[in-house]
Design a protein around this motif. Structure first.
Motif, PDB file in Angstrom:
ATOM      1  N   VAL A  55       0.851  -1.188   0.000  1.00 44.93           N
ATOM      2  CA  VAL A  55       0.000   0.000   0.000  1.00 44.93           C
ATOM      3  C   VAL A  55       0.888   1.239   0.000  1.00 44.93           C
ATOM      4  CG1 VAL A  55      -1.680   1.319   1.338  1.00 44.93           C
ATOM      5  CG2 VAL A  55      -1.897  -1.172   1.154  1.00 44.93           C
ATOM      6  N   GLY A  56       0.648   2.134  -0.945  1.00 46.70           N
ATOM      7  CA  GLY A  56       1.422   3.365  -1.041  1.00 46.70           C
ATOM      8  C   GLY A  56       2.320   3.422  -2.254  1.00 46.70           C
ATOM      9  N   LEU A  57       2.671   2.273  -2.826  1.00 48.22           N
ATOM     10  CA  LEU A  57       3.465   2.241  -4.046  1.00 48.22           C
ATOM     11  C   LEU A  57       2.555   1.898  -5.229  1.00 48.22           C
ATOM     12  CD1 LEU A  57       6.772   0.339  -3.115  1.00 48.22           C
ATOM     13  CD2 LEU A  57       6.402   2.805  -3.320  1.00 48.22           C
ATOM     14  N   PRO A  58       2.830   2.469  -6.401  1.00 52.22           N
ATOM     15  CA  PRO A  58       2.017   2.127  -7.576  1.00 52.22           C
ATOM     16  C   PRO A  58       2.107   0.634  -7.877  1.00 52.22           C
ATOM     17  CG  PRO A  58       3.458   4.020  -8.016  1.00 52.22           C
ATOM     18  CD  PRO A  58       3.899   3.449  -6.714  1.00 52.22           C
ATOM     19  N   ASP A  59       0.973   0.058  -8.195  1.00 51.96           N
ATOM     20  CA  ASP A  59       0.940  -1.340  -8.614  1.00 51.96           C
ATOM     21  C   ASP A  59       0.053  -1.434  -9.843  1.00 51.96           C
ATOM     22  OD1 ASP A  59       1.279  -4.121  -8.676  1.00 51.96           O
ATOM     23  OD2 ASP A  59      -0.571  -4.423  -7.538  1.00 51.96           O
ATOM     24  N   PRO A  60       0.594  -1.796 -11.005  1.00 55.22           N
ATOM     25  CA  PRO A  60       1.986  -2.248 -11.209  1.00 55.22           C
ATOM     26  C   PRO A  60       2.973  -1.089 -11.242  1.00 55.22           C
ATOM     27  CG  PRO A  60       0.811  -2.250 -13.281  1.00 55.22           C
ATOM     28  CD  PRO A  60      -0.214  -1.901 -12.232  1.00 55.22           C
ATOM     29  N   LEU A  61       4.240  -1.433 -10.946  1.00 57.77           N
ATOM     30  CA  LEU A  61       5.340  -0.469 -10.969  1.00 57.77           C
ATOM     31  C   LEU A  61       6.122  -0.700 -12.267  1.00 57.77           C
ATOM     32  CD1 LEU A  61       6.750   1.679  -9.137  1.00 57.77           C
ATOM     33  CD2 LEU A  61       8.180  -0.193  -8.266  1.00 57.77           C
ATOM     34  N   PRO A  62       6.035   0.235 -13.238  1.00 53.62           N
ATOM     35  CA  PRO A  62       6.629  -0.027 -14.560  1.00 53.62           C
ATOM     36  C   PRO A  62       8.143   0.140 -14.580  1.00 53.62           C
ATOM     37  CG  PRO A  62       5.606   2.141 -14.530  1.00 53.62           C
ATOM     38  CD  PRO A  62       5.298   1.512 -13.202  1.00 53.62           C
ATOM     39  N   LEU A  63       8.827  -0.747 -15.281  1.00 51.05           N
ATOM     40  CA  LEU A  63      10.259  -0.639 -15.521  1.00 51.05           C
ATOM     41  C   LEU A  63      10.491   0.008 -16.888  1.00 51.05           C
ATOM     42  CD1 LEU A  63       9.909  -3.077 -13.441  1.00 51.05           C
ATOM     43  CD2 LEU A  63      12.165  -3.829 -14.236  1.00 51.05           C
ATOM     44  N   LYS A  64      11.646   0.648 -17.044  1.00 51.35           N
ATOM     45  CA  LYS A  64      12.018   1.253 -18.322  1.00 51.35           C
ATOM     46  C   LYS A  64      13.261   0.570 -18.882  1.00 51.35           C
ATOM     47  CE  LYS A  64      10.085   5.861 -17.444  1.00 51.35           C
ATOM     48  NZ  LYS A  64      10.381   7.317 -17.382  1.00 51.35           N
ATOM     49  N   ARG A  65      13.274   0.434 -20.201  1.00 50.98           N
ATOM     50  CA  ARG A  65      14.429  -0.167 -20.857  1.00 50.98           C
ATOM     51  C   ARG A  65      15.631   0.773 -20.765  1.00 50.98           C
ATOM     52  NH1 ARG A  65      14.569  -3.987 -25.011  1.00 50.98           N
ATOM     53  NH2 ARG A  65      12.349  -3.654 -25.488  1.00 50.98           N
ATOM     54  N   ILE A  66      16.801   0.209 -20.510  1.00 56.99           N
ATOM     55  CA  ILE A  66      18.031   1.000 -20.450  1.00 56.99           C
ATOM     56  C   ILE A  66      18.642   1.038 -21.849  1.00 56.99           C
ATOM     57  CG2 ILE A  66      20.320   1.187 -19.440  1.00 56.99           C
ATOM     58  CD1 ILE A  66      19.283  -0.158 -16.954  1.00 56.99           C
ATOM     59  N   GLY A  67      18.531   2.204 -22.494  1.00 57.38           N
ATOM     60  CA  GLY A  67      19.040   2.353 -23.854  1.00 57.38           C
ATOM     61  C   GLY A  67      18.346   1.395 -24.812  1.00 57.38           C
ATOM     62  N   ASP A  68      19.143   0.758 -25.667  1.00 60.78           N
ATOM     63  CA  ASP A  68      18.608  -0.242 -26.598  1.00 60.78           C
ATOM     64  C   ASP A  68      18.891  -1.664 -26.127  1.00 60.78           C
ATOM     65  OD1 ASP A  68      17.679   1.720 -28.363  1.00 60.78           O
ATOM     66  OD2 ASP A  68      19.664   1.906 -29.297  1.00 60.78           O
ATOM     67  N   SER A  69      19.303  -1.795 -24.869  1.00 59.37           N
ATOM     68  CA  SER A  69      19.686  -3.114 -24.357  1.00 59.37           C
ATOM     69  C   SER A  69      18.450  -3.918 -23.968  1.00 59.37           C
ATOM     70  CB  SER A  69      20.597  -2.948 -23.135  1.00 59.37           C
ATOM     71  OG  SER A  69      19.843  -2.519 -21.995  1.00 59.37           O
ATOM     72  N   ASP A  70      18.697  -5.133 -23.459  1.00 59.68           N
ATOM     73  CA  ASP A  70      17.601  -5.970 -22.970  1.00 59.68           C
ATOM     74  C   ASP A  70      17.471  -5.880 -21.448  1.00 59.68           C
ATOM     75  OD1 ASP A  70      19.843  -7.334 -22.158  1.00 59.68           O
ATOM     76  OD2 ASP A  70      19.245  -9.283 -22.979  1.00 59.68           O
ATOM     77  N   LEU A  71      18.088  -4.855 -20.842  1.00 64.75           N
ATOM     78  CA  LEU A  71      18.022  -4.660 -19.397  1.00 64.75           C
ATOM     79  C   LEU A  71      17.015  -3.562 -19.077  1.00 64.75           C
ATOM     80  CD1 LEU A  71      19.270  -5.608 -16.686  1.00 64.75           C
ATOM     81  CD2 LEU A  71      20.869  -3.680 -16.876  1.00 64.75           C
ATOM     82  N   TRP A  72      16.128  -3.858 -18.145  1.00 67.64           N
ATOM     83  CA  TRP A  72      15.086  -2.926 -17.708  1.00 67.64           C
ATOM     84  C   TRP A  72      15.292  -2.622 -16.234  1.00 67.64           C
ATOM     85  CZ3 TRP A  72      10.585  -1.999 -20.998  1.00 67.64           C
ATOM     86  CH2 TRP A  72      10.612  -2.710 -22.203  1.00 67.64           C
ATOM     87  N   SER A  73      14.851  -1.429 -15.776  1.00 62.88           N
ATOM     88  CA  SER A  73      15.039  -1.080 -14.362  1.00 62.88           C
ATOM     89  C   SER A  73      13.977  -0.091 -13.899  1.00 62.88           C
ATOM     90  CB  SER A  73      16.428  -0.490 -14.120  1.00 62.88           C
ATOM     91  OG  SER A  73      16.489   0.850 -14.555  1.00 62.88           O
TER      92      SER A  73
END
Length: 380
Positions: A55-73
């Motif tokens: 409670v208090g945090l957005p759900d779902p909490l969206p991740l963003k892609r780092i550059g053009d890589s396959d890593l999200w954060s």
């Protein structure tokens, strides 16, 4: 303030696979830096979210892609001492999938399955949770109790402490959702350890699983009659128990907390104490739109009626609740209601949610207050 590890990584764009490999291997997931936590996901997908019940945090909490890589954060704030459970949800085209964090080996288990665990700085699993080879183990005895009230044979597991001696007399702890407390809250190990450490007196505990908890736990007369008029008298007749209300305690979590309180209300004075963990104490101040669905209708009716005419039904109540769960507000609200009747209430909060490891972590505080052992003379 030092820059976050993930921000330092962004300065190295574009990222290749080996660089990401080394980053994940070095920092793990999630990355805890002070009161900030960074969740990661690695994969060729279109969208990623962290799913949780904080409670208090957005759900779902969206991740963003780092550059053009396959890593999200994604980075958010998690105060010191926090512990949260979560999962990852992904979308690839029209396909959605939800699963535990593949980069995080730490899991928590419950009757609903497993979840990944994020533990902030300052959170520690209590040491009395783990198996202690020096603690003499108690014994669990499985039995079937014939119940006229429930019209069935009711399975129970009876915990007898180490060095159980029929020449002594023991207090009794009745545990709702008993099988789950044993499996998901390590409660036999916890009892063995707390008794060994002299934090609690040796006690007998009976672990009682429900058949239909949504029916039997919210103020169900046959269930209350089974506990107070069949189970406890049977155990008192067969075992060397202290036959006074002060030596009898009912406990439970969530709906099991309602079962404990409603049984005490139906049989006031029979139990000397209650242990209510994240009890589903949902009520309405006007109308009946509580938002909990039909399963909560009998709960709200019961709690509303108690709030209208609160009475002392036991001597002491230990209450615990997580500040990240929706039940925190009704639990806080009921503390003064209980105290106003003259019942002694000890109330504690944790930075955790509605889950079994939260309830496990509170067992030491609750049981040592309700059944204090010789160590109480050291602490006080």
């Amino acid at each position: 303030m030092e820059r976050l590890a993930v921000n330092r990584l962004r300065e190295r764009l574009p990222l290749d696979g080996p660089t990401i490999d080394r980053f994940v291997e070095r920092y793990g997931c999630p990355i805890i830096e002070g009161e900030r936590v960074t969740f990661l996901y690695r994969g060729d997908v279109d969208e990623v979210w962290i799913r949780h019940r904080v409670v208090g945090l957005p759900d779902p909490l969206p991740l963003k892609r780092i550059g053009d890589s396959d890593l999200w954060s994604v980075t958010t704030v998690l105060p010191e001492g926090s512990r949260v459970e979560y999962q990852v949800e992904i979308r690839k085209g029209e396909h959605y999938e939800r699963f535990n964090d593949l980069l995080n080996p730490r899991l928590a288990h419950s009757p609903m399955g497993s979840s990944s665990v994020c533990a902030a700085i300052g959170y520690r699993v209590p040491e009395w949770v783990a198996f202690d080879p020096e603690a003499r183990p108690g014994t669990l005895v499985e039995e079937q109790v014939r119940s006229k009230a429930l019209r069935r044979d009711q399975p129970v597991q009876i915990y007898l402490p180490a060095r159980f001696n029929r020449a002594q007399r023991y207090p009794l702890l009745v545990v709702h959702d008993g099988t789950d407390y044993l499996e998901f809250a390590a409660m036999k190990t916890v009892l063995d350890n707390l008794i060994h450490r002299l934090d609690i007196d040796p006690l007998v505990a009976v672990f009682v699983p429900p058949r239909d908890r949504l029916k039997e736990y919210p103020n169900h007369a046959p269930h209350a009659r089974f506990v107070a008029r069949e189970l406890v008298p049977l155990l008192t007749d067969r075992l060397p128990l202290i036959d006074t209300p002060e030596a009898r305690c009912l406990m439970g979590s969530s709906f099991g907390g309602i079962a404990s309180l409603s049984t005490a209300v139906r049989y006031p004075g029979f139990f000397g104490s209650l242990m209510l963990q994240s009890a589903s104490l949902v009520f309405t101040d006007i109308g009946f739109d509580h938002g909990g669905g039909p399963a909560f209708d009998p709960v709200v009716k019961f709690v509303n009626r108690f709030r209208e005419k609160p009475t002392a039904v036991t001597g002491r109540i230990f209450m615990s609740c997580g500040v990240y769960e929706p039940l925190i507000t009704p639990n806080r609200s009921m503390v003064p209601v209980f105290r106003h009747t003259g019942m002694t209430v000890r109330y504690t909060e944790s930075r955790d949610g509605h889950n079994w490891e939260n309830w496990r972590d509170r067992l030491g505080d609750g049981l040592s207050w309700l059944f204090p052992g010789p160590q109480k003379f050291v602490y006080e």
